[in-house]
Design a protein around this motif. Structure first.
Motif, PDB file in Angstrom:
ATOM      1  N   MET A   1       0.842  -1.175   0.000  1.00  0.00           N
ATOM      2  CA  MET A   1       0.000   0.000   0.000  1.00  0.00           C
ATOM      3  C   MET A   1       0.892   1.245   0.000  1.00  0.00           C
ATOM      4  N   SER A   2       0.531   2.249  -0.803  1.00  0.00           N
ATOM      5  CA  SER A   2       1.338   3.461  -0.854  1.00  0.00           C
ATOM      6  C   SER A   2       1.023   4.350   0.340  1.00  0.00           C
ATOM      7  N   ALA A   3       1.996   5.178   0.709  1.00  0.00           N
ATOM      8  CA  ALA A   3       1.842   6.072   1.849  1.00  0.00           C
ATOM      9  C   ALA A   3       0.794   7.138   1.554  1.00  0.00           C
ATOM     10  N   GLN A   4       0.087   7.558   2.598  1.00  0.00           N
ATOM     11  CA  GLN A   4      -0.833   8.677   2.434  1.00  0.00           C
ATOM     12  C   GLN A   4      -0.029   9.918   2.048  1.00  0.00           C
ATOM     13  N   LYS A   5      -0.592  10.699   1.128  1.00  0.00           N
ATOM     14  CA  LYS A   5       0.083  11.903   0.643  1.00  0.00           C
ATOM     15  C   LYS A   5      -0.451  13.128   1.369  1.00  0.00           C
ATOM     16  N   ILE A   6       0.471  13.892   1.932  1.00  0.00           N
ATOM     17  CA  ILE A   6       0.119  15.106   2.669  1.00  0.00           C
ATOM     18  C   ILE A   6       0.712  16.315   1.956  1.00  0.00           C
ATOM     19  N   LEU A   7      -0.102  17.327   1.774  1.00  0.00           N
ATOM     20  CA  LEU A   7       0.346  18.590   1.203  1.00  0.00           C
ATOM     21  C   LEU A   7       0.581  19.576   2.336  1.00  0.00           C
ATOM     22  N   MET A   8       1.735  20.242   2.330  1.00  0.00           N
ATOM     23  CA  MET A   8       2.027  21.315   3.285  1.00  0.00           C
ATOM     24  C   MET A   8       2.147  22.607   2.485  1.00  0.00           C
ATOM     25  N   ILE A   9       1.305  23.582   2.807  1.00  0.00           N
ATOM     26  CA  ILE A   9       1.383  24.884   2.140  1.00  0.00           C
ATOM     27  C   ILE A   9       2.068  25.857   3.096  1.00  0.00           C
ATOM     28  N   THR A  10       3.199  26.379   2.650  1.00  0.00           N
ATOM     29  CA  THR A  10       4.002  27.252   3.494  1.00  0.00           C
ATOM     30  C   THR A  10       4.464  28.458   2.683  1.00  0.00           C
ATOM     31  N   GLY A  11       5.237  29.330   3.297  1.00  0.00           N
ATOM     32  CA  GLY A  11       5.701  30.519   2.598  1.00  0.00           C
ATOM     33  C   GLY A  11       6.797  31.221   3.370  1.00  0.00           C
ATOM     34  N   ASP A  12       7.306  32.291   2.806  1.00  0.00           N
ATOM     35  CA  ASP A  12       8.393  33.030   3.457  1.00  0.00           C
ATOM     36  C   ASP A  12       7.967  33.531   4.837  1.00  0.00           C
ATOM     37  N   PHE A  13       8.874  33.351   5.772  1.00  0.00           N
ATOM     38  CA  PHE A  13       8.687  33.704   7.177  1.00  0.00           C
ATOM     39  C   PHE A  13       7.592  32.889   7.853  1.00  0.00           C
ATOM     40  N   THR A  14       7.488  31.653   7.377  1.00  0.00           N
ATOM     41  CA  THR A  14       6.755  30.646   8.122  1.00  0.00           C
ATOM     42  C   THR A  14       7.512  30.397   9.430  1.00  0.00           C
ATOM     43  N   GLU A  15       6.816  29.940  10.461  1.00  0.00           N
ATOM     44  CA  GLU A  15       7.489  29.656  11.720  1.00  0.00           C
ATOM     45  C   GLU A  15       8.362  28.420  11.540  1.00  0.00           C
ATOM     46  N   ASP A  16       9.626  28.545  11.892  1.00  0.00           N
ATOM     47  CA  ASP A  16      10.623  27.502  11.662  1.00  0.00           C
ATOM     48  C   ASP A  16      10.194  26.153  12.236  1.00  0.00           C
ATOM     49  N   TYR A  17       9.909  26.100  13.530  1.00  0.00           N
ATOM     50  CA  TYR A  17       9.541  24.840  14.169  1.00  0.00           C
ATOM     51  C   TYR A  17       8.250  24.277  13.589  1.00  0.00           C
ATOM     52  N   GLU A  18       7.303  25.163  13.293  1.00  0.00           N
ATOM     53  CA  GLU A  18       5.995  24.705  12.832  1.00  0.00           C
ATOM     54  C   GLU A  18       6.023  24.208  11.390  1.00  0.00           C
TER      55      GLU A  18
END
Length: 197
Positions: A1-18
């Motif tokens: 079974m293939s892994a679930q695909k997750i999209l992360m939408i981010t941008g400049d000056f996103t919080e580093d840890y988050e």
């Protein structure tokens, strides 16, 4: 079974840890994660910032790492993803002005796919007009926006998280253990429902 695909939408000056922590943790758990940013492609970077709590009336901000994107925003088909992650930081305040970002969030929410947002990520949820009637956590400064969007603001400890159906939210990066644990539970439940269908 293939892994679930997750999209992360981010941008400049996103919080580093988050951005860094959930990206790496979800990969370590076996999920396939594509991190994208409007107007950028795979191999480009976004600047991150570190928000810290040092006893002032609000957080302090310092320059963080460069985070390398591993997918191109324009090439993404949201229908092919199983879940969405929205980090906080300052990026959400301008990402919420991008119609393609709003459309993507609305797709995940209307389809009932798992969505995890943390801290200022709620600004994108409120702009997408998709949290009415929900219980939502966010950085406390986002409480007015959450309530104006018709949601109940979850006033929880900074290391807590709240799940409302397919939506998992938290106030800030100290909540990573609770937030990621709850998101993993929602992802596992969604995978079980897919297998049963």
């Amino acid at each position: 079974m293939s892994a679930q695909k997750i999209l992360m939408i981010t941008g400049d000056f996103t919080e580093d840890y988050e951005t860094m922590v959930p990206f790496q943790a979800l990969l370590a758990m076996g999920y396939a994660v594509d991190a994208v940013c409007p107007d950028k492609k795979a191999g480009d970077t976004v600047a991150t910032c570190i928000h810290d709590f040092e006893g002032d009336q609000t957080y302090t901000e310092k320059r963080g790492h460069n985070f390398t994107l591993n997918a191109s925003f324009d090439a993404v088909s949201v229908e092919s993803y199983d879940a969405l992650v929205i980090p906080g930081g300052r990026a959400p305040e301008y990402l919420r002005l991008n119609e393609a970002v709003i459309s993507a969030v609305q797709h995940f929410m209307s389809a009932g796919k798992p969505v995890a947002a943390i801290c200022h990520g709620a600004q994108i949820l409120t702009a997408a007009k998709c949290i009415e009637g929900r219980t939502v956590s966010a950085y406390p400064a986002c409480k007015p926006e959450v309530e104006l969007a018709g949601a109940a603001y979850a006033d929880i400890p900074v290391d807590g998280a709240v799940t409302d159906g397919n939506l998992v939210t938290a106030p800030a990066w100290p909540a990573h253990p609770a937030w990621l644990k709850q998101f993993h539970a929602v992802l596992s439940s969604a995978e079980g429902e897919t297998l049963a269908a």
